[in-house]
Scaffold this motif. Structure first.
Motif, PDB file in Angstrom:
ATOM      1  N   TYR A   1       2.974  12.444 -14.798  1.00  0.00           N
ATOM      2  CA  TYR A   1       4.392  12.078 -14.809  1.00  0.00           C
ATOM      3  C   TYR A   1       4.585  10.568 -14.691  1.00  0.00           C
ATOM      4  N   SER A   2       3.508   9.819 -14.847  1.00  0.00           N
ATOM      5  CA  SER A   2       3.606   8.364 -14.729  1.00  0.00           C
ATOM      6  C   SER A   2       3.731   7.725 -16.105  1.00  0.00           C
ATOM      7  N   GLU A   3       4.144   6.460 -16.102  1.00  0.00           N
ATOM      8  CA  GLU A   3       4.220   5.723 -17.360  1.00  0.00           C
ATOM      9  C   GLU A   3       2.836   5.492 -17.946  1.00  0.00           C
TER      10      GLU A   3
ATOM     11  N   ILE B   1       0.839  -1.204   0.000  1.00  0.00           N
ATOM     12  CA  ILE B   1       0.000   0.000   0.000  1.00  0.00           C
ATOM     13  C   ILE B   1       0.871   1.249   0.000  1.00  0.00           C
ATOM     14  N   LYS B   2       1.990   1.205   0.701  1.00  0.00           N
ATOM     15  CA  LYS B   2       2.904   2.354   0.698  1.00  0.00           C
ATOM     16  C   LYS B   2       3.418   2.615  -0.716  1.00  0.00           C
ATOM     17  N   ARG B   3       3.723   1.546  -1.452  1.00  0.00           N
ATOM     18  CA  ARG B   3       4.143   1.737  -2.839  1.00  0.00           C
ATOM     19  C   ARG B   3       3.027   2.339  -3.688  1.00  0.00           C
ATOM     20  N   LEU B   4       1.796   1.920  -3.389  1.00  0.00           N
ATOM     21  CA  LEU B   4       0.668   2.547  -4.101  1.00  0.00           C
ATOM     22  C   LEU B   4       0.571   4.031  -3.775  1.00  0.00           C
ATOM     23  N   HIS B   5       0.817   4.379  -2.498  1.00  0.00           N
ATOM     24  CA  HIS B   5       0.834   5.793  -2.112  1.00  0.00           C
ATOM     25  C   HIS B   5       1.884   6.553  -2.913  1.00  0.00           C
ATOM     26  N   ASP B   6       3.078   5.983  -2.989  1.00  0.00           N
ATOM     27  CA  ASP B   6       4.159   6.648  -3.737  1.00  0.00           C
ATOM     28  C   ASP B   6       3.791   6.782  -5.210  1.00  0.00           C
ATOM     29  N   LYS B   7       3.188   5.754  -5.740  1.00  0.00           N
ATOM     30  CA  LYS B   7       2.769   5.812  -7.150  1.00  0.00           C
ATOM     31  C   LYS B   7       1.729   6.900  -7.363  1.00  0.00           C
ATOM     32  N   PHE B   8       0.815   7.035  -6.412  1.00  0.00           N
ATOM     33  CA  PHE B   8      -0.226   8.050  -6.553  1.00  0.00           C
ATOM     34  C   PHE B   8       0.347   9.454  -6.398  1.00  0.00           C
ATOM     35  N   LYS B   9       1.333   9.587  -5.521  1.00  0.00           N
ATOM     36  CA  LYS B   9       1.911  10.924  -5.283  1.00  0.00           C
ATOM     37  C   LYS B   9       2.754  11.412  -6.455  1.00  0.00           C
ATOM     38  N   THR B  10       3.215  10.509  -7.333  1.00  0.00           N
ATOM     39  CA  THR B  10       3.975  10.967  -8.506  1.00  0.00           C
ATOM     40  C   THR B  10       3.083  11.670  -9.530  1.00  0.00           C
ATOM     41  N   GLN B  11       1.777  11.584  -9.373  1.00  0.00           N
ATOM     42  CA  GLN B  11       0.794  12.206 -10.242  1.00  0.00           C
ATOM     43  C   GLN B  11       0.719  11.490 -11.592  1.00  0.00           C
TER      44      GLN B  11
ATOM     45  N   GLN C   1      -1.739   7.803 -23.923  1.00  0.00           N
ATOM     46  CA  GLN C   1      -1.653   8.509 -25.198  1.00  0.00           C
ATOM     47  C   GLN C   1      -1.520   7.531 -26.359  1.00  0.00           C
ATOM     48  N   MET C   2      -0.754   6.456 -26.140  1.00  0.00           N
ATOM     49  CA  MET C   2      -0.644   5.435 -27.191  1.00  0.00           C
ATOM     50  C   MET C   2      -1.983   4.757 -27.440  1.00  0.00           C
ATOM     51  N   ARG C   3      -2.766   4.563 -26.375  1.00  0.00           N
ATOM     52  CA  ARG C   3      -4.070   3.900 -26.478  1.00  0.00           C
ATOM     53  C   ARG C   3      -5.180   4.870 -26.847  1.00  0.00           C
ATOM     54  N   ASP C   4      -4.846   6.132 -27.106  1.00  0.00           N
ATOM     55  CA  ASP C   4      -5.836   7.138 -27.501  1.00  0.00           C
ATOM     56  C   ASP C   4      -6.839   7.389 -26.388  1.00  0.00           C
ATOM     57  N   LEU C   5      -6.356   7.389 -25.141  1.00  0.00           N
ATOM     58  CA  LEU C   5      -7.219   7.723 -24.011  1.00  0.00           C
ATOM     59  C   LEU C   5      -7.044   9.198 -23.686  1.00  0.00           C
ATOM     60  N   PRO C   6      -8.121   9.977 -23.591  1.00  0.00           N
ATOM     61  CA  PRO C   6      -8.003  11.407 -23.265  1.00  0.00           C
ATOM     62  C   PRO C   6      -7.529  11.600 -21.830  1.00  0.00           C
TER      63      PRO C   6
ATOM     64  N   ALA D   1      -6.832   9.716 -16.408  1.00  0.00           N
ATOM     65  CA  ALA D   1      -6.557   9.913 -14.986  1.00  0.00           C
ATOM     66  C   ALA D   1      -7.533   9.127 -14.117  1.00  0.00           C
ATOM     67  N   ILE D   2      -8.801   9.102 -14.547  1.00  0.00           N
ATOM     68  CA  ILE D   2      -9.800   8.359 -13.770  1.00  0.00           C
ATOM     69  C   ILE D   2      -9.503   6.864 -13.817  1.00  0.00           C
ATOM     70  N   ILE D   3      -9.165   6.356 -15.001  1.00  0.00           N
ATOM     71  CA  ILE D   3      -8.824   4.933 -15.122  1.00  0.00           C
ATOM     72  C   ILE D   3      -7.594   4.606 -14.289  1.00  0.00           C
ATOM     73  N   TRP D   4      -6.627   5.524 -14.322  1.00  0.00           N
ATOM     74  CA  TRP D   4      -5.397   5.321 -13.533  1.00  0.00           C
ATOM     75  C   TRP D   4      -5.726   5.238 -12.053  1.00  0.00           C
ATOM     76  N   ALA D   5      -6.580   6.162 -11.585  1.00  0.00           N
ATOM     77  CA  ALA D   5      -6.967   6.145 -10.172  1.00  0.00           C
ATOM     78  C   ALA D   5      -7.758   4.884  -9.843  1.00  0.00           C
ATOM     79  N   LYS D   6      -8.636   4.482 -10.758  1.00  0.00           N
ATOM     80  CA  LYS D   6      -9.414   3.271 -10.512  1.00  0.00           C
ATOM     81  C   LYS D   6      -8.517   2.041 -10.488  1.00  0.00           C
ATOM     82  N   GLN D   7      -7.462   2.048 -11.315  1.00  0.00           N
ATOM     83  CA  GLN D   7      -6.530   0.920 -11.292  1.00  0.00           C
ATOM     84  C   GLN D   7      -5.817   0.836  -9.940  1.00  0.00           C
ATOM     85  N   ILE D   8      -5.420   1.992  -9.440  1.00  0.00           N
ATOM     86  CA  ILE D   8      -4.788   2.001  -8.113  1.00  0.00           C
ATOM     87  C   ILE D   8      -5.783   1.516  -7.070  1.00  0.00           C
ATOM     88  N   ASP D   9      -7.025   1.986  -7.184  1.00  0.00           N
ATOM     89  CA  ASP D   9      -8.054   1.549  -6.250  1.00  0.00           C
ATOM     90  C   ASP D   9      -8.274   0.041  -6.362  1.00  0.00           C
ATOM     91  N   ARG D  10      -8.265  -0.467  -7.590  1.00  0.00           N
ATOM     92  CA  ARG D  10      -8.462  -1.896  -7.786  1.00  0.00           C
ATOM     93  C   ARG D  10      -7.279  -2.686  -7.206  1.00  0.00           C
TER      94      ARG D  10
END
Length: 1187
Positions: free
Chosen positions: A626-628, A613-623, A634-639, A644-653
Motif C-alpha cells: 500500500y506504499s508509493e 524513527i517513529k515516522r519510519l515505524h509508521d511507514k513500515f506499518k503501512t505495508q 512496478q514502473m521500474r519492473d521490480l518483482p 519488498a526486500i529493497i523497500w525494507a532495506k531502504q528503511i533500514d538504510r
C-alpha cells in the motif's frame, strides 16, 4: 665483478657519467659558477702550460689525499709529468688518475705512501685512494680556470671491494643530480616518456640495485680438492700421451705402498669435510634481506656444481680406483653419502625453482608508486605459483616474505620521500596517499592469497602446522599514512572553512588580532619542517612534538569557531535547523574540541531522531503493497518479493542514516548514555523487524512447492466467457516473475538454491522470446480489433493478416523445450553465417510480420479515414466542379499511395468505394435535378422577381438583348433566365431569338448542371499498372456520365418535360402575338366579304377584337414565364395603332351595316304594323296565325 679489473673501470665509468663541477674538496660536487658550459671545441694553438695543472693539483690534492705539498712534489711531478699533462689537455686525451699507494714498512713503523699520476687505472690492495680527473670538453683551455673544465671524484681502494663506494656515488650523487635536473626542468609524463627519461631513471635504479646486490652476496667458500702429486703427474702424463688415465700408469710398488694409500685415504677424508662444509651451509632468512636469501641459494647451487665437476675429474676417479684396488672400500663406498652432496644438490635445485627469475628487482628498482604496485603483484604471483612446485619450506617462506616487506617498506619510503608530501597541494597529497593506500590493499590481498597457498601447501606436504603470520615491516608506515591522511583531511577542512570566501564569513577575519587563515597556515608550517614519514621511535617523538605545536596554534581558531557555532545552534528554532548547521559545519566536528562543545544539544537531537524513527515505524506499518514504493517498483519492473526486500532495506538504510547522523554529530560512544541506550535498543529491535530473511525463505518455500517449468507449446487457444476464442502465448507469467526475482535477489546477495537458479536461467534464456511473442500476440489482437472496427480496410490488409495467420499456424507445432535446450551459438558464431536457430528466427519473423501488419493497419486507418472524410464531404461540398474535383483528387491520391504501398485487393476495394461515391453523387444529382426543376418551374409571383430594366434595347447587339438574371442556387449554381423579344420588321412580326433557342439553352444549362458531377474523373486503382494500360481495346469508363442511367424514377425525364411544357407555353403566347401579323396581311374587303351581312359575325368579331386587345393594350412591356421573359415593347405600339385602324374600319363598316339593317328592320316592322292594322279581329279567332 672481480677486484682486479672491474673496480677501476667501474670507477671510471661512474665518473664519466657525472655531469657536475667539482669544488676541489673531499669529492663534493658543485655546479659551474657562471651556470654555462665551458667551450670545449677550441683547438689549442699552443701547448698547454703544465704549470697551471701543477698549481691546480697542489691546491686540490693535499686536502683530498691527506698529503703535504712536499710529498706530492717529490713523487707526483716527475720528468714525464709535462708530457702526460700535454696529452691529457689535447683532443683525444683520456682521463688522468692520481693514485695514493701504501708502501711496505715494518709493523711498528709509520706507513709510507707514494703518489703517481697515470693515464691508466688498475686495482691493487695497496692502492689507498685514487682521484680521477676528467675533462668536460675535448680539450683544456688555458684562459678558463681548470675548476670549470675538470670533473673529479674519489675512488677509494684498499682490501674492501669498491661496491659500497660505487653504490654511494650512484645513489648519493649521480641519481639525485639527474632527478633534480628533471624535476626542475618540468614537463609532464608524456614529454618525459618521449625523451626516454623514465627509462633512464630505471637504469639508474637498476645500477644502484646491482651494486647493492654485490655488497649483500653471501660468500660461499670455494672448495679445492687436494690431489696427490703422484696422481697429478700420472694424469698429466696420460693426457699428454692422449690416453685415458688409469691406475696402470702408476708403478705397482707405489700402488701397494701403505703410506701412499694412507695419504690418499687422508685426502679423501679431507674432501668429505670440505664438501660437508658447503653442503651443510645454511643461513638465517630473517637476518638479512630478501636479495641475500635469493643470492645465497643461487650461489650455493653454483658452488655445488663446481664440486660435482671436480668429483667427475680424472684425478678424483684415479684416487678412488687406487683405494678400491687396495681393498679400502670403507673409504670409497660411503664417500658420496658422507658428503651429502646429492641430497644437498637436489634440495638446492628445487629451492631455486622458487629463486630463479624472482622479480624482486622490479620492486627494488621501482621509480614510482605504479611500478611498486605492479612489482608486488609480480612478486606474489611468482611466489604463489612457484611455491606449489618447489619444496621450499613454509617456515623459510614466511621470513622471506617479511624480508620482502622490509624491502617494500624501504622502497616505498624512498619514493614517497622524493615527493615531499608535506609540501604537496592537497589534491596531489590526497592522490598520492590514495595510491599508497591502494598499494597497501594490494599487499593485503596478495597476503591473503599467499596465506591460502601456504596453508594448502603445508597440508599437502604433511608438514607440522605452523601459524601463517607475517610481521609486516611496513605496518607502522601504513598506520602513519592512514593517520596522516585523516590529519591532513582535517587540516584541509579547517583551512577551507577559515578561507576568506567560505562558510564562517566574518568569523575568519580577525582572531585575537591575528588573521584566522594565516594562523592555520603558520600552524601547518611547523609540520613542514619535519620528516613526517619517519616511523622510528625518535621520528615518532618528533612528530608528536610537531603535532602538539600545531594543535596549540589551531586551538585559538577552534575557540572562535566554537563561539560562532554555539551562537548558531543557540538561535536554531528546531532540530532540523540544528542538523542544517551540523551539515554545514560537519567537516569541523571531527575535531574533538569542537565536538565536545556541542554535546549539550544531545537531548534535543535524540528527540528529533526519535521522531524520525517513529515516522519510519509508521511507514513500515503501512505495508509495502500500500506504499508509493510499490507502484514505483512496478514502473521500474521490480518483482514483488525483491521490491519488498529493497523497500525494507531502504528503511533500514534510513534508520542507519539517522543513527549515523547522531554519531557524526555527537561522537562515538553516544549509545553509552541513558537516552542513547534506549534509542539504540529501539533501533536494534526495529532492525530485527526489518530482517528480510523470513520473506526470502517464505518465497523460496512457495517456489519449491509449485511445479514451475518452461515447457509446452508456444501458443494456446483460450475460450472466452462471452463466446469465441482467443490466441495467447503458453507461458506462465510466474516464470518471468521468478527470473526477475532471482536476478534481483542475487544482486541483493541472497543465496538462491541451484535448482531455482537453473530454472531462472532457463526462464532468462526464454524470457526475451516469450516477451517478444506476448507483445506480438497482443499487437496482433489489437490490430485485429482495429480491423474489426474499420471494416472498410479489411480487404486491403487481408494479405498481411493471412501472412500472420500462416506464421501462427507454423508456430503451433513449436515447443518451449526447443528454446531451453538450444545451444547458444550466437556468442560464438555470427548470425550472418545463416546458422541462427530456426525457432529464434521464427520469433523474429513473427514479430516482424505482425509489426508490418500493425504499421500497415495504422497507416491504412488514417488514410481510410481521410478517404472517407473526403467521400462524405462529397455530399455536403459546394456544387461546383472545383469542389468535387478537389475531393476526388484527394481520394485518388490516397488510392495511388495505397497502390504504391502494395495493398492487396485494391481493385475490388476501389470498386466498392466507387459505388459509394456513385451513390453520393447520384443523390447530389437527384437533389440538383429537383432544385433545377423547382427553380425552372418557379413563376414571378413565387420568387417576387424584380423587373429587369432594359437599357437602350434597340441599340444593343443581338446577344446583348438577352439580359440574364442570375439566381444563386446551391452555392455557385445559377439558373440563367432567357429574354425573348417580339419584334416587327418590314411589317412582319417575329420572335427574337426563336423558341428553339430557349429549348437549346435550357437543355445546355441542365447539361452544365449535370456535367459538374458527370464530367468528374472516376477514381481508378490501376494508374500505376502499366500492363493494364498497354492492353489493346481496354476502354474503361473514366467519368461518372453513366450515373444518368441510374435514376430509378422520372427524375431525369421531369426536367425535359418541364422544358417542353415551358416551350409550349411560349409557343401559345407568342402565337397570340403572331396572330397580329394578319393585321397587315389581311385585306379589308376580304374580311368584309367573309363577314357578309351577318351582324352576328360582325358582333362576334368585334367582341374578339376587344378581348384580343388585352394582349397588347396594357401598361406592361413584357411577359414573364419564370425561366423566360417575352418582351413586346417594340411591337406593342405599332400593333396597337394597327389594331386601332382595323377596329375603326370595322366599326365604321359595322355601323353602316348596322344602320342599313336597322333601316330594313324598321321598314319591315312598319310594314307589318301596317298589315296588322288592316286585318280584322274576326279573322284571328278561327285559328292561329303565324307571322
Amino acid at each position: 665483478m672481480n677486484g682486479s679489473t672491474n673496480g677501476p673501470h667501474a670507477g671510471a665509468s661512474s665518473s664519466s657519467s657525472l655531469n657536475v663541477n667539482g669544488n676541489g674538496t673531499n669529492g663534493i660536487l658543485t655546479p659551474n659558477p657562471d651556470g654555462t658550459t665551458p667551450p670545449g671545441t677550441l683547438t689549442p694553438t699552443v701547448t698547454f702550460d703544465a704549470s697551471l695543472m701543477r698549481a691546480f693539483l697542489l691546491s686540490l690534492l693535499p686536502a683530498l689525499l691527506n698529503a703535504s705539498r712536499e710529498e706530492l712534489e717529490d713523487s707526483l711531478f716527475d720528468a714525464e709529468f709535462e708530457e702526460r699533462v700535454s696529452r691529457f689537455a689535447s683532443e683525444g686525451g683520456g682521463p688522468l688518475y692520481v693514485v695514493k699507494v701504501k708502501g711496505e714498512s715494518e709493523e711498528d713503523a709509520p706507513p709510507v705512501y707514494a703518489y703517481y699520476l697515470t693515464p691508466t687505472l688498475t686495482h691493487s690492495a695497496s692502492h689507498v685512494i685514487t682521484i680521477a680527473l676528467i675533462k668536460r670538453g675535448p680539450t683544456l683551455d688555458q684562459s678558463i680556470p681548470l675548476s670549470a673544465q675538470l670533473l673529479f671524484t674519489n675512488l677509494f681502494g684498499g682490501d674492501d671491494t669498491p661496491y659500497e663506494s660505487l653504490h654511494s656515488l650512484v645513489s648519493g650523487a649521480l641519481k639525485p643530480h639527474f632527478d633534480a635536473f628533471v624535476g626542475a626542468r618540468g614537463g609532464g609524463k608524456e614529454s618525459d616518456s618521449k625523451m626516454g627519461i623514465p627509462m633512464t631513471k630505471k637504469k639508474f635504479a637498476e645500477l644502484e640495485l646491482s651494486l647493492l646486490h654485490l655488497q649483500q652476496n653471501v660468500e660461499i667458500p670455494e672448495t679445492h680438492l687436494i690431489i696427490h702429486p703422484v696422481i697429478q703427474r700420472a694424469v698429466e702424463q696420460a693426457q699428454a700421451n692422449g690416453v685415458r688415465p688409469n691406475i696402470n700408469q702408476i708403478p705397482a710398488r707405489t700402488l701397494n705402498d701403505s703410506s701412499f694409500l694412507n695419504t690418499l685415504h687422508a685426502h679423501v677424508n679431507t674432501w668429505i669435510k670440505s664438501i660437508q662444509a658447503v653442503t651443510k651451509l645454511s643461513r638465517d632468512v630473517s637476518s638479512g634481506t630478501a636479495s641475500q636469501e635469493i643470492n645465497f641459494w643461487q650461489s650455493l647451487e653454483r658452488a655445488l656444481e663446481g664440486i660435482e665437476n671436480q668429483l667427475r675429474s680424472d684425478e678424483v676417479n684415479m684416487v678412488m680406483d687406487c683405494l678400491r684396488n687396495a681393498k679400502r672400500f670403507h673409504a670409497t663406498v660411503g664417500f658420496l653419502a658422507d658428503t651429502g652432496l646429492k641430497d644437498a644438490t637436489d634440495i638446492v635445485h628445487k629451492y631455486n625453482q622458487l629463486m630463479k627469475d624472482f622479480p624482486l628487482d622490479e620492486l627494488l628498482s621501482a621509480p614510482d608508486l605504479d611500478k611498486i604496485q605492479e612489482a608486488l603483484s609480480l612478486i606474489f604471483g611468482h611466489i604463489n605459483r612457484k611455491l606449489k612446485l618447489s619444496p621450499y619450506p613454509i617456515r623459510r617462506a614466511l621470513p622471506l616474505v617479511e624480508a620482502i616487506s622490509r624491502d617494500f617498506n624501504e622502497q616505498l619510503l624512498r619514493v614517497l620521500t622524493s615527493h615531499r608530501l608535506a609540501y604537496q597541494p592537497y589534491d596531489n597529497f590526497e592522490r598520492l596517499l590514495n595510491q599508497t593506500m591502494l598499494i597497501f590493499r594490494v599487499w593485503d590481498d596478495e597476503m591473503k592469497d599467499f596465506t591460502n597457498v601456504a596453508r594448502d601447501v603445508t597440508r599437502k606436504r604433511g608438514e607440522r602446522f605452523i601459524p601463517i603470520k607475517i610481521q609486516a615491516a611496513h605496518a607502522k608506515l601504513q598506520e602513519r599514512m592512514r593517520y596522516l591522511r585523516e590529519w591532513r583531511k582535517q587540516h584541509e577542512q579547517l583551512a577551507v572553512m577559515t578561507g576568506p570566501t567560505k562558510g564562517l564569513g566574518a568569523v575568519g577575519k580577525e582572531v585575537g588580532g591575528m588573521d584566522m587563515e594565516e594562523e592555520v597556515k603558520e600552524a601547518y608550517e611547523v609540520v613542514k619542517s619535519i620528516d613526517i614519514l619517519d616511523v622510528s621511535t625518535e621520528g615518532t617523538e618528533i612528530w608528536v612534538t610537531a603535532e602538539n605545536a600545531y594543535n596549540e596554534r589551531v586551538a585559538r581558531v577552534e575557540n572562535q569557531i566554537i563561539s560562532r557555532l554555539r551562537d548558531r545552534l543557540g538561535t536554531a528554532r528546531n532540530a532540523n535547523e540544528m542538523f542544517r548547521v551540523f551539515s554545514k559545519f560537519n567537516a569541523l566536528f571531527v575535531r574533538p574540541k569542537i565536538r565536545g562543545a556541542i554535546q549539550e544539544y544531545q537531548t534535543q537531537l535524540i528527540d528529533s531522531v526519535k521522531e524520525d524513527i517513529k515516522r519510519l515505524h509508521d511507514k513500515f506499518k503501512t505495508q509495502y503493497r500500500y506504499s508509493e514504493a510499490y507502484h514505483m517498483s512496478q514502473m521500474r519492473d521490480l518483482p514483488p518479493i525483491a521490491g519488498a526486500i529493497i523497500w525494507a532495506k531502504q528503511i533500514d538504510r534510513q534508520l542507519m542514516t539517522y543513527m549515523k547522523r547522531v554519531e557524526d554529530v555527537l561522537g562515538k560512544g553516544w549509545e553509552l548514555y541513558a537516552e542513547g541506550q534506549k534509542l539504540q535498543s529501539e533501533s536494534v529491535a526495529f532492525r530485527k523487524k526489518l530482517d528480510t530473511r523470513p520473506v526470502f525463505d517464505a518465497w523460496l518455500h512457495d517456489i519449491n512447492r509449485r511445479d514451475l517449468g518452461v515447457n509446452g507449446r508456444l501458443f494456446e487457444i483460450l475460450r472466452l466467457r462471452g463466446g469465441g476464442f482467443q490466441l495467447a502465448v503458453n507461458f506462465d507469467p510466474q516464470i518471468i516473475t521468478l527470473f526477475k526475482e532471482v536476478r534481483n535477489l542475487l544482486w541483493l546477495n541472497f543465496q538462491v538454491p541451484h535448482a531455482t537458479t537453473n530454472l531462472a536461467k532457463d526462464a532468462k534464456r526464454v524470457y526475451p522470446h516469450a516477451v517478444s511473442l506476448m507483445e506480438t500476440v497482443r499487437t496482433y489482437s489489437q490490430t485485429l480489433d482495429l480491423i474489426e472496427e474499420n471494416k472498410g480496410i479489411e480487404w486491403l490488409v487481408a494479405e498481411y493478416r493471412n501472412e500472420s495467420q500462416r506464421m501462427i499456424t507454423r508456430g503451433m507445432n513449436i515447443r518451449w523445450d526447443y528454446f531451453v535446450n538450444q545451444y547458444d551459438t550466437a556468442r560464438y558464431v555470427s548470425s550472418a553465417d545463416g546458422r541462427d536457430n530456426r525457432h529464434v528466427q521464427f520469433v523474429r519473423e513473427f514479430a516482424s510480420g505482425v509489426s508490418i501488419l500493425q504499421d500497415k493497419t495504422n497507416s491504412l486507418i488514417d488514410l481510410y479515414k481521410e478517404i472517407m472524410r473526403s467521400v462524405e464531404d462529397l455530399a455536403t461540398c459546394p456544387y461546383t466542379s472545383d469542389a468535387f474535383s478537389e475531393l476526388l483528387s484527394k481520394v485518388q491520391a490516397a488510392i495511388d499511395r495505397l497502390n504504391l504501398e502494395g495493398y492487396a485487393n485494391l481493385e475490388y476495394w476501389v470498386a466498392e468505394l466507387d459505388k459509394k461515391i456513385e451513390a453520393i453523387l447520384l443523390r447530389r444529382l437527384v437533389t440538383t435535378m429537383q432544385l433545377w426543376c423547382t427553380e425552372f418551374d418557379r413563376t414571378d409571383d413565387d420568387t417576387r422577381r424584380d423587373t429587369v430594366v432594359l437599357r437602350d434595347i434597340t441599340n444593343k447587339r443581338r446577344n446583348d438583348k438577352r439580359i440574364k438574371e442570375e439566381k444563386v442556387l446551391d452555392g455557385h449554381l445559377t439558373l440563367k433566365p432567357i429574354i425573348h423579344e417580339i419584334r416587327i420588321q418590314n411589317q412582319v412580326i417575329f420572335l427574337d431569338p426563336p423558341i428553339e433557342y430557349a429549348r437549346e439553352t435550357w437543355i445546355r444549362q441542365l447539361h452544365d448542371w449535370l456535367g459538374i458531377v458527370c464530367r468528374q474523373r472516376r477514381i481508378q486503382s490501376s494508374r500505376y499498372e502499366i500492363g493494364l494500360q498497354m492492353q489493346a481495346g481496354h476502354n474503361a469508363e473514366t467519368t461518372y456520365t453513366s450515373l444518368l442511367t441510374h435514376f430509378t424514377d422520372s427524375t431525369l425525364e421531369r426536367p425535359f418535360a418541364l422544358i417542353e411544357s415551358k416551350v409550349q407555353q411560349l409557343k401559345d403566347y407568342v402565337a397570340k402575338w403572331l396572330q397580329f401579323q394578319s393585321l397587315w396581311d389581311l385585306e379589308a374587303e376580304y374580311v368584309f366579304n367573309r363577314l357578309g351581312d351577318s351582324l352576328a359575325l360582325w358582333q362576334q368579331l368585334l367582341t374578339e377584337i376587344k378581348k384580343a386587345r388585352s394582349t397588347f393594350d396594357t401598361s406592361e412591356t413584357q411577359k414573364s414565364f419564370g425561366a423566360c421573359v417575352i418582351n413586346y415593347e417594340q411591337v406593342q405600339a405599332r400593333v396597337n395603332a394597327k389594331y386601332d385602324a382595323w377596329q375603326r374600319d370595322i366599326l365604321s363598316r359595322f355601323g353602316v351595316k348596322l344602320g342599313n339593317a336597322m333601316k330594313d328592320l324598321h321598314a319591315t316592322i312598319l310594314k307589318a304594323r301596317t298589315d296588322l292594322e288592316h286585318q280584322s279581329i274576326e279573322g284571328l279567332i278561327g285559328g292561329s296565325r303565324r307571322f
